[in-house]
Write a protein that holds these residues in place. Structure first.
Motif, PDB file in Angstrom:
ATOM      1  N   PHE A 218       0.652  -1.291  -0.025  1.00 30.90           N
ATOM      2  CA  PHE A 218       0.133  -0.231  -0.062  1.00 30.90           C
ATOM      3  C   PHE A 218       0.863   1.434   0.252  1.00 30.90           C
ATOM      4  N   TYR A 219       0.278   2.027  -0.848  1.00 30.32           N
ATOM      5  CA  TYR A 219       1.470   3.317  -0.894  1.00 30.32           C
ATOM      6  C   TYR A 219      -0.111   4.316  -0.851  1.00 30.32           C
ATOM      7  N   ASP A 220       0.248   5.626  -0.165  1.00 25.92           N
ATOM      8  CA  ASP A 220      -0.169   6.825  -1.079  1.00 25.92           C
ATOM      9  C   ASP A 220      -1.641   6.752  -1.438  1.00 25.92           C
ATOM     10  N   ASP A 221      -1.140   6.372  -2.977  1.00 26.89           N
ATOM     11  CA  ASP A 221      -1.983   6.899  -4.117  1.00 26.89           C
ATOM     12  C   ASP A 221      -2.572   5.483  -4.820  1.00 26.89           C
ATOM     13  N   ARG A 222      -1.698   4.289  -3.978  1.00 30.95           N
ATOM     14  CA  ARG A 222      -2.545   3.017  -4.906  1.00 30.95           C
ATOM     15  C   ARG A 222      -2.058   2.322  -3.595  1.00 30.95           C
ATOM     16  N   PHE A 223      -2.763   0.797  -4.473  1.00 27.52           N
ATOM     17  CA  PHE A 223      -1.864  -0.666  -3.581  1.00 27.52           C
ATOM     18  C   PHE A 223      -1.256  -0.938  -5.308  1.00 27.52           C
ATOM     19  N   ILE A 224      -0.540  -2.487  -4.640  1.00 26.45           N
ATOM     20  CA  ILE A 224       0.195  -2.788  -5.582  1.00 26.45           C
ATOM     21  C   ILE A 224      -0.119  -4.093  -5.187  1.00 26.45           C
ATOM     22  N   GLN A 272      -0.288   0.538  10.878  1.00 23.91           N
ATOM     23  CA  GLN A 272      -0.771   1.197  10.044  1.00 23.91           C
ATOM     24  C   GLN A 272      -2.380   1.366   9.250  1.00 23.91           C
ATOM     25  N   ARG A 273      -2.921   0.377   9.882  1.00 20.49           N
ATOM     26  CA  ARG A 273      -4.627   0.854  10.152  1.00 20.49           C
ATOM     27  C   ARG A 273      -4.976   2.219  10.215  1.00 20.49           C
ATOM     28  N   GLN A 274      -3.945   3.146  11.154  1.00 23.07           N
ATOM     29  CA  GLN A 274      -4.679   4.536  11.293  1.00 23.07           C
ATOM     30  C   GLN A 274      -3.783   5.622  10.156  1.00 23.07           C
ATOM     31  N   VAL A 275      -2.793   5.155   9.859  1.00 26.49           N
ATOM     32  CA  VAL A 275      -2.715   5.686   8.649  1.00 26.49           C
ATOM     33  C   VAL A 275      -3.397   5.215   8.031  1.00 26.49           C
ATOM     34  N   LEU A 276      -3.177   3.931   7.423  1.00 23.87           N
ATOM     35  CA  LEU A 276      -4.197   4.274   6.308  1.00 23.87           C
ATOM     36  C   LEU A 276      -5.582   4.113   5.665  1.00 23.87           C
TER      37      LEU A 276
END
Length: 289
Positions: A218-224, A272-276
């Motif tokens: 997971f990145y700031d604008d997308r997930f791979i 991580q959950r909070q940041v996401l």
């Protein structure tokens, strides 16, 4: 004072490509590595690499050709579990296995590269190394997609047919009709979850293993999503998703109204959950309820 230098030799073959793409994507794809090896020219096989504290010099022994790369000019240098990736740009790279170095040389190489590691690496919010689309995950995808729609069916039946009660003059027949409608609605209600479970089992059985196991970043604008069995990558921007729903089990990423990925809360650390979630809240397609 003469600069300290570490020199290694390596040969480009199937094992090299296998290790290189395992370092880049975390996937061991023997077929892909073999295809790359088959397409590698004979004059791009034998190399010598020289490292010092400021540059990497690559000597192609087959072509008698030298390329020099200063660490500060490289797009990125990334240390992985099995070696180092030296990116010329965001696509082309050289891979050096840790096994190419002696134990004392590994410390020297790290000292050479430590100030340059991670440059231009994108911020990763989280990573799920072993994402498995098992029966339970498929079930909850179906559940969150279909349960609310399915539960409305018996309600619609009651709403549509109960008014008919007033049109039946025989009270005993009318009462029987009401009982039948209610029982039929209850039967539909209690068959929803078993039906979803059956559908999940059927989808799991009929899905090729290629699509079941992934590594997700997971990145700031997308997930791979990177397939774990073969080199295969899906890049999905959050803004392109049909919906992103926060549900009791985690986060449901909907590709469309009938296809989705479910990421459990426990797939992430609390941080991580909070940041996401903070990141997803900026998108208009994110729904917290």
């Amino acid at each position: 004072m003469e600069k300290q230098t570490v020199i290694i030799e390596y040969y480009v073959n199937t094992q090299y490509w296998l290790d290189a793409y395992h370092a880049k994507y975390g996937v061991l794809d023997h077929e892909f590595a073999q295809k790359l090896n088959d397409s590698t020219p004979d004059n791009m096989r034998h190399f010598t690499m020289s490292f010092n504290n400021e540059k990497l010099v690559i000597f192609n022994k087959d072509k008698n050709e030298i390329n020099t790369f200063y660490y500060q000019d490289l797009y990125c240098i990334n240390k992985t579990e099995n070696g180092y990736l030296f990116f010329i740009n965001n696509q082309d790279f050289y891979f050096v296995s840790q096994q190419s170095f002696k134990s004392d040389e590994l410390e020297i190489i790290h000292d050479f590269l430590c100030d340059y590691l991670g440059k231009n690496l994108e911020n990763q919010i989280a990573e799920i190394n072993n994402y498995k689309m098992d029966i339970n995950r498929i079930y909850y995808c179906f559940y969150y997609l279909l349960f609310k729609k399915s539960i409305m069916t018996p309600i619609y039946i009651l709403v549509m047919f109960l008014p008919c009660y007033f049109l039946i003059k025989d009270s005993s027949k009318a009462l029987f009709f009401v009982y039948f409608t209610i029982l039929y609605s209850i039967a539909i209600y209690f068959s929803i979850k078993p039906g979803i479970k059956c559908s999940a089992k059927n989808q799991f059985k009929t899905t090729n293993d290629f699509f079941l196991y992934s590594r997700v970043i997971f990145y700031d604008d997308r997930f791979i999503m990177i397939n774990k069995n073969q080199i295969g990558i899906s890049i999905i921007k959050y803004s392109q998703l049909y919906k992103i729903r926060k549900v009791k089990k985690g986060y449901l990423f909907l590709i469309n109204s009938s296809m989705s990925y479910l990421f459990y809360n426990e797939d992430f650390t609390p941080k991580q959950r909070q940041v996401l979630e903070d990141n997803l809240m900026q998108y208009n397609n994110f729904y917290s309820k």
